[in-house]
Structure formats: structure tokens, C-alpha cells
Write a protein that holds these residues in place. Structure first.
Motif, PDB file in Angstrom:
ATOM      1  N   GLU A 173       0.839  -1.202   0.000  1.00 45.34           N
ATOM      2  CA  GLU A 173       0.000   0.000   0.000  1.00 45.34           C
ATOM      3  C   GLU A 173       0.874   1.253   0.000  1.00 45.34           C
ATOM      4  O   GLU A 173       0.654   2.195  -0.780  1.00 45.34           O
ATOM      5  CB  GLU A 173      -0.926   0.016   1.225  1.00 45.34           C
ATOM      6  N   VAL A 174       1.880   1.269   0.874  1.00 48.56           N
ATOM      7  CA  VAL A 174       2.733   2.458   0.978  1.00 48.56           C
ATOM      8  C   VAL A 174       3.490   2.682  -0.332  1.00 48.56           C
ATOM      9  O   VAL A 174       3.635   3.813  -0.805  1.00 48.56           O
ATOM     10  CB  VAL A 174       3.697   2.336   2.185  1.00 48.56           C
ATOM     11  N   ALA A 175       3.944   1.578  -0.959  1.00 47.66           N
ATOM     12  CA  ALA A 175       4.680   1.696  -2.232  1.00 47.66           C
ATOM     13  C   ALA A 175       3.778   2.291  -3.318  1.00 47.66           C
ATOM     14  O   ALA A 175       4.191   3.170  -4.086  1.00 47.66           O
ATOM     15  CB  ALA A 175       5.199   0.330  -2.665  1.00 47.66           C
ATOM     16  N   GLY A 176       2.543   1.828  -3.382  1.00 49.81           N
ATOM     17  CA  GLY A 176       1.604   2.347  -4.381  1.00 49.81           C
ATOM     18  C   GLY A 176       1.327   3.823  -4.146  1.00 49.81           C
ATOM     19  O   GLY A 176       1.337   4.639  -5.083  1.00 49.81           O
ATOM     20  N   LEU A 177       1.120   4.195  -2.885  1.00 50.65           N
ATOM     21  CA  LEU A 177       0.823   5.590  -2.564  1.00 50.65           C
ATOM     22  C   LEU A 177       2.036   6.477  -2.832  1.00 50.65           C
ATOM     23  O   LEU A 177       1.896   7.605  -3.308  1.00 50.65           O
ATOM     24  CB  LEU A 177       0.392   5.702  -1.091  1.00 50.65           C
ATOM     25  N   ALA A 178       3.243   5.966  -2.550  1.00 53.46           N
ATOM     26  CA  ALA A 178       4.471   6.749  -2.803  1.00 53.46           C
ATOM     27  C   ALA A 178       4.611   7.021  -4.304  1.00 53.46           C
ATOM     28  O   ALA A 178       4.973   8.125  -4.724  1.00 53.46           O
ATOM     29  CB  ALA A 178       5.691   5.989  -2.283  1.00 53.46           C
ATOM     30  N   THR A 179       4.314   6.003  -5.116  1.00 53.78           N
ATOM     31  CA  THR A 179       4.423   6.154  -6.571  1.00 53.78           C
ATOM     32  C   THR A 179       3.415   7.191  -7.067  1.00 53.78           C
ATOM     33  O   THR A 179       3.737   8.058  -7.895  1.00 53.78           O
ATOM     34  CB  THR A 179       4.200   4.790  -7.252  1.00 53.78           C
ATOM     35  N   LEU A 180       2.211   7.111  -6.537  1.00 54.03           N
ATOM     36  CA  LEU A 180       1.189   8.106  -6.920  1.00 54.03           C
ATOM     37  C   LEU A 180       1.626   9.520  -6.559  1.00 54.03           C
ATOM     38  O   LEU A 180       1.340  10.477  -7.282  1.00 54.03           O
ATOM     39  CB  LEU A 180      -0.129   7.813  -6.200  1.00 54.03           C
ATOM     40  N   MET A 181       2.329   9.641  -5.418  1.00 56.83           N
ATOM     41  CA  MET A 181       2.774  10.981  -4.994  1.00 56.83           C
ATOM     42  C   MET A 181       3.763  11.580  -5.991  1.00 56.83           C
ATOM     43  O   MET A 181       3.734  12.782  -6.250  1.00 56.83           O
ATOM     44  CB  MET A 181       3.426  10.922  -3.598  1.00 56.83           C
ATOM     45  N   SER A 182       4.647  10.747  -6.552  1.00 51.12           N
ATOM     46  CA  SER A 182       5.612  11.276  -7.542  1.00 51.12           C
ATOM     47  C   SER A 182       4.874  11.827  -8.746  1.00 51.12           C
ATOM     48  O   SER A 182       5.226  12.883  -9.287  1.00 51.12           O
ATOM     49  CB  SER A 182       6.558  10.177  -8.030  1.00 51.12           C
ATOM     50  N   VAL A 183       3.851  11.093  -9.181  1.00 54.32           N
ATOM     51  CA  VAL A 183       3.090  11.528 -10.354  1.00 54.32           C
ATOM     52  C   VAL A 183       2.345  12.827 -10.017  1.00 54.32           C
ATOM     53  O   VAL A 183       2.293  13.769 -10.819  1.00 54.32           O
ATOM     54  CB  VAL A 183       2.101  10.428 -10.804  1.00 54.32           C
ATOM     55  N   LYS A 184       1.781  12.841  -8.803  1.00 47.90           N
ATOM     56  CA  LYS A 184       0.999  14.006  -8.378  1.00 47.90           C
ATOM     57  C   LYS A 184       1.852  15.266  -8.326  1.00 47.90           C
ATOM     58  O   LYS A 184       1.478  16.309  -8.861  1.00 47.90           O
ATOM     59  CB  LYS A 184       0.452  13.686  -6.975  1.00 47.90           C
ATOM     60  N   THR A 185       3.028  15.185  -7.695  1.00 44.35           N
ATOM     61  CA  THR A 185       3.878  16.385  -7.580  1.00 44.35           C
ATOM     62  C   THR A 185       4.359  16.816  -8.969  1.00 44.35           C
ATOM     63  O   THR A 185       4.475  18.009  -9.237  1.00 44.35           O
ATOM     64  CB  THR A 185       5.095  16.143  -6.658  1.00 44.35           C
ATOM     65  N   ALA A 186       4.617  15.835  -9.844  1.00 43.73           N
ATOM     66  CA  ALA A 186       5.072  16.181 -11.199  1.00 43.73           C
ATOM     67  C   ALA A 186       3.933  16.826 -11.986  1.00 43.73           C
ATOM     68  O   ALA A 186       4.121  17.818 -12.687  1.00 43.73           O
ATOM     69  CB  ALA A 186       5.571  14.927 -11.915  1.00 43.73           C
ATOM     70  N   LEU A 187       2.732  16.279 -11.852  1.00 44.03           N
ATOM     71  CA  LEU A 187       1.578  16.820 -12.566  1.00 44.03           C
ATOM     72  C   LEU A 187       1.305  18.265 -12.162  1.00 44.03           C
ATOM     73  O   LEU A 187       0.937  19.101 -12.985  1.00 44.03           O
ATOM     74  CB  LEU A 187       0.346  15.941 -12.282  1.00 44.03           C
ATOM     75  N   LEU A 188       1.486  18.541 -10.871  1.00 40.22           N
ATOM     76  CA  LEU A 188       1.264  19.914 -10.376  1.00 40.22           C
ATOM     77  C   LEU A 188       2.492  20.795 -10.600  1.00 40.22           C
ATOM     78  O   LEU A 188       2.498  21.958 -10.224  1.00 40.22           O
ATOM     79  CB  LEU A 188       0.898  19.861  -8.881  1.00 40.22           C
ATOM     80  N   ASN A 189       3.520  20.188 -11.201  1.00 40.75           N
ATOM     81  CA  ASN A 189       4.764  20.899 -11.509  1.00 40.75           C
ATOM     82  C   ASN A 189       5.428  21.484 -10.263  1.00 40.75           C
ATOM     83  O   ASN A 189       5.951  22.601 -10.297  1.00 40.75           O
ATOM     84  CB  ASN A 189       4.495  22.001 -12.536  1.00 40.75           C
ATOM     85  N   LEU A 190       5.394  20.722  -9.160  1.00 45.09           N
ATOM     86  CA  LEU A 190       6.031  21.149  -7.916  1.00 45.09           C
ATOM     87  C   LEU A 190       7.482  20.652  -7.928  1.00 45.09           C
ATOM     88  O   LEU A 190       7.765  19.598  -8.500  1.00 45.09           O
ATOM     89  CB  LEU A 190       5.282  20.544  -6.706  1.00 45.09           C
ATOM     90  N   PRO A 191       8.381  21.358  -7.261  1.00 44.95           N
ATOM     91  CA  PRO A 191       9.787  20.934  -7.267  1.00 44.95           C
ATOM     92  C   PRO A 191      10.038  19.821  -6.245  1.00 44.95           C
ATOM     93  O   PRO A 191      10.921  19.926  -5.383  1.00 44.95           O
ATOM     94  CB  PRO A 191      10.524  22.224  -6.884  1.00 44.95           C
ATOM     95  N   LEU A 192       9.252  18.770  -6.332  1.00 42.41           N
ATOM     96  CA  LEU A 192       9.271  17.693  -5.342  1.00 42.41           C
ATOM     97  C   LEU A 192       9.131  16.340  -6.018  1.00 42.41           C
ATOM     98  O   LEU A 192       8.634  16.249  -7.149  1.00 42.41           O
ATOM     99  CB  LEU A 192       8.095  17.862  -4.365  1.00 42.41           C
ATOM    100  N   GLY A 193       9.525  15.289  -5.295  1.00 41.61           N
ATOM    101  CA  GLY A 193       9.306  13.931  -5.762  1.00 41.61           C
ATOM    102  C   GLY A 193       8.161  13.298  -4.981  1.00 41.61           C
ATOM    103  O   GLY A 193       7.261  14.008  -4.509  1.00 41.61           O
TER     104      GLY A 193
END
Ligand code: NAD
Length: 420
Positions: A83-103
Motif C-alpha cells: 500500500e505504501v509503495a503504491g501511494l508513494a508512486t502516486l505521490m511522484s506523479v501528483k507532484t510532477a503533474l502539479l509541476n512542484l519541485p518535489l518527488g
């Protein structure tokens, strides 16, 4: 609720489809899919009765290609590595989609906070913080609240981290209390971001004024969203929490419902509505359905029953891959979690930026910046999805994954220059 599913597997399947659309080579695909760092820790604590207990804790960094990993910490009995791995992966996509300077990252402790006193929760949070302290920091990985953790937990984390490193480092964690360096607008950020995407999608789909909304989950995300949408003129006709649901086709009076929930802890204490089973929420006749509880809530069977034209995923991963496919077949528009629930991480990013710069932005400033980011991300996703005739989820993934891949390649080229 649908049967539990492997969120990491489901997220990777979705990632693969985006990678196919981007036509990336094998090595780069691997670099985008794989987890950068998986930390499994022991979280010991002593109960109020004086007994020793040990819990399992996780901190997973999926990607730091675009900046420090960013993602919440969850306290829940169902927390697992997958679960944590799936959520972590989603977070990378989310921060990239919002164009934030984060992983992207995520953490969790497998525990049931309903059975734990405040003192026990504080001890668990501090114990977990000491265990993950070597892998977090403002330039490395910046946690935040998630299911069953609040600003109190983040204040404990900041305090314990300061003990470990011997100085105050407010930018190590976001979602802190205002007094402790938190940002204005953080508590309503996820709901506000979701609201922007719903309003935008409703315009594109031509939903009627006073469109009816059903919200599954009445916690931080769901309750604030109900309030905002009602204020915008939507008619919130049903809401649920883990213990029950209420339905009134004429609309629920949200301020009263909120007050009742605050007093009694259950939405069913609101008396101007029919009490229905929480599982029946997806059957409610409405234009907009918002899953704002836990993941996996809408599987194929639930998706068959959905009557809404628009589903906005305020929760992380609420539609299973099967559920998502059924909704797509039935022509239901889904605003995916990486977009609909990105308001929280966006304001978290603002908090991290304020802490690093020693600044305090006003609530108005935060709200304006959030709206701008959410609109830009929604419009870019909508345009790409329309242009390529893709569902919004695929469009969002293609945009986010493409940005992560670009960052990985740019970094690799920089490394090459340095060593040349
Ligand atoms: P929360 O703990 O405040 O609220 C969760 C709500 O879901 C509670 O009202 C709970 O009673 C309800 N719930 C649990 N099981 C249910 C069931 N079977 N049926 C109906 N309701 C049920 O959590 P939250 O912070 O509101 O988060 C909700 C979702 O939104 C999670 O998936 C979380 O990852 C996601 N999210 C939250 C934030 C944030 O900033 N809070 C940010 C991004 C994503």
C-alpha cells in the motif's frame, strides 16, 4: 467497499500504460517504475498499561528525480509495504503533474489509532520519527499528515527530529500547526483543490446548476469539500462515514451536519435525512460522486451501480483498475486522484517553501497560488486527454510520468558532465 486490492500493482499497471504512450526505452521505464528507497522500521512503544508492543513502520521514497520526496504518514491497521509503495508512486506523479519541485514518498505505521490513547500515539509517532530520521530532511524527504494523522502528529515529528539532529528544522515536515510553522490554508487544501477540479469539470461537461453530489467519507477531505461545494451552489444529497450514511434528495444542510458530526462523531446523528447503509452511497442518484475515504472503494461491482456522470477521486486510489475500466465503458468521467486530491500536497509544498525562506504567506495568497496551480494542472490534463482521446487518468499519468522521465534523464546528463 470493494475487496482489498494490491494498490502498488494497480498503480504500476496504470504507469505502464502511460509509459507505453510515451514510448520510452526499457531502462528509462525501469527508472520511472522502480522505488528509489524502501525503509522498513520497528516502532516500539509502551502501552498505558505498561506493556511493551512493537509495530511495523514504513517510509518509501519512490522518486526524488524532481526534488525531495513528499508524502504523508498514515496510521491504519491496513498499512502494508504494498500500500505504501503504491501511494508513494502516486505521490511522484501528483507532484510532477502539479509541476512542484518535489518527488514522491509515503509512510505509515500499521496500528489502529481508535484503540490508542493520545499518549500512546505520541510515543508511536516519536518512535517512528527516530527510526526514519536518517532518511528524511528538507532536501531529502518531507513527510506530511495522511489518514488518521493530524497537525499534532506532525508537531511531534518536528519536535522529535529537532531532538535527533540538535536544532530546529521546520521544513522537515509539513502539515504542522500554525504556531509551529504550518501554512495558512493547509487544513482545507485538499478539499479546495478538489473543488477547483470539480467546478472546472462541471463546466466542461455542462452539468446543471445545483448539480447533486454524493460524498463517501466525511473526514478532513470529505467534510471540507461538502462545505465548499454547498457554498458553490452544488446540492450535497448524501454523505457517509465508516459507521453510516445519510441521504436527502433535497440536499443536506452542511453546517448542521458538520456540527452534528463534531458532537457525536457520526453523520447519522443528522436528523433531516434518511439513514442508508454506507455501501449504498454509490447507488445514490446524483451528478457527482466523490470517493473521499480509503482506497479500493469502487471496484467493478460498485462501478456498475454508479449513477453519477462525474467521479472526483478526493481519496488516493479509490477506484480499482477494474472499477475504473467499468466507469470508462459507461462513459463516466473520472477526475483521477493524482489531480483531484493534489491540493494537499500543493499547499504542503507552499509550507515547505515558506519554512525554507523564513516567510509567512497570507491565506489569500495561498488560496490564489493553489487555484492557479490546480487550474493549470486540470487544463493541461483535460487538453492532453481530449487531444489524444484518452481518459483523464491516462492524460494525467502521461503528463506526470513524462516530467519524471525528463528529470531522470536531465540528472543523468548532469552526472555525466560532472565526471567528464
Ligand atoms: P480522514 O481520516 O480525515 O477521513 C476519512 C473518512 O473516511 C472518515 O470520515 C471515515 O469515517 C471515512 N470512512 C472510512 N471508511 C469508510 C467507509 N467504509 N465508508 C465510508 N466512509 C468511510 O482522512 P482524510 O484526510 O479525509 O483522507 C481521505 C482520503 O483522502 C485518503 O485516501 C487520503 O489519502 C486522501 N487524501 C487526503 C489528503 C489530506 O490532506 N487530508 C490529501 C490527499 C489525499
Amino acid at each position: 467497499m470493494a475487496a482489498p486490492h494490491d494498490l502498488h500493482h494497480a498503480v504500476l499497471c496504470e504507469l505502464d500504460r502511460a509509459l507505453d504512450a510515451l514510448d520510452l526505452d526499457e531502462d528509462l521505464r525501469g527508472a520511472v517504475r522502480d522505488l528509489e528507497r524502501v525503509v522498513v522500521v520497528q516502532v516500539p512503544y509502551v502501552s498505558d498499561e505498561g506493556r511493551f508492543h512493537q509495530l511495523a513502520g514504513y517510509r518509501i521514497q519512490h522518486s526524488t528525480a524532481r526534488g525531495p520526496a513528499k508524502g504523508g504518514i498514515r496510521f491504519h491497521p491496513a498499512v502494508t509495504r504494498e500500500e505504501v509503495a503504491g501511494l508513494a508512486t502516486l505521490m511522484s506523479v501528483k507532484t510532477a503533474l502539479l509541476n512542484l519541485p518535489l518527488g514522491g514518498g509515503k509512510g505509515g505505521v500499521a496500528c489502529d489509532p481508535r484503540t490508542l490513547s493520545d499518549r500512546e500515539q505520541e510515543q508511536i509517532m516519536r518512535s517512528y520519527t527516530r527510526a526514519i530520521a536518517p532518511v528524511i530532511g528538507p532536501d531529502l524527504d518531507v513527510p506530511a499528515p495522511d489518514v488518521n494523522t493530524t497537525e499534532r502528529h506532525m508537531d511531534w515529528l518536528a519536535d522529535e527530529y529537532a531532538e535527533v539532529v540538535g536544532r530546529q528544522v521546520p521544513a522537515v515536515v509539513t502539515g504542522k500547526s500554525l504556531a509551529n510553522g504550518g501554512s495558512a490554508g493547509r487544513d482545507t487544501a485538499t478539499a479546495t483543490g478538489c473543488r477547483h477540479t470539480i467546478v472546472r469539470a462541471a463546466q466542461h461537461l455542462g452539468l446543471p446548476a445545483g448539480a447533486r453530489v454524493a460524498i463517501q467519507g466525511f473526514g478532513n477531505a470529505g467534510a471540507h469539500l461538502a462545505h465548499l461545494l454547498a457554498h458553490d451552489g452544488f446540492r450535497v444529497v448524501a454523505v457517509s462515514d465508516s459507521r453510516g450514511a445519510v441521504y436527502n434528495p433535497r440536499g443536506l444542510r452542511i453546517p448542521e451536519l458538520l456540527a452534528d458530526k463534531m458532537t457525536t462523531g457520526v453523520v447519522t446523528s443528522y436528523d433531516d435525512a434518511e439513514v442508508i447503509d454506507p455501501d449504498e452511497l454509490v447507488d445514490v442518484d446524483c451528478e457527482v460522486l466523490v470517493p473521499a475515504a480509503l482506497e479500493g472503494a469502487i471496484g467493478a461491482r460498485e462501478a456498475e451501480r454508479v449513477r453519477a456522470r462525474l467521479v472526483a477521486e478526493a481519496a488516493n486510489g479509490p477506484c480499482t483498475a477494474e472499477g475504473d475500466a467499468v466507469l470508462a465503458d459507461r462513459g463516466v468521467t473520472v477526475i483521477p486522484d493524482v489531480l483531484a486530491s493534489a491540493g494537499g500536497v500543493t499547499v504542503s509544498c507552499f509550507e515547505w517553501q515558506q519554512n525554507r525562506a523564513g516567510e509567512r504567506w497570507t491565506e489569500r495568497d495561498v488560496a490564489a497560488r493553489l487555484e492557479e496551480r490546480m487550474r493549470a494542472a486540470f487544463d493541461a490534463t483535460w487538453d492532453l486527454a481530449t487531444e489524444r482521446a484518452l481518459p483523464l487518468r491516462r492524460g494525467a499519468l502521461v503528463l506526470g510520468v513524462g516530467r519524471i522521465a525528463d528529470a531522470i534523464q536531465a540528472r543523468a546528463r548532469e552526472d555525466l558532465n560532472l565526471s567528464a
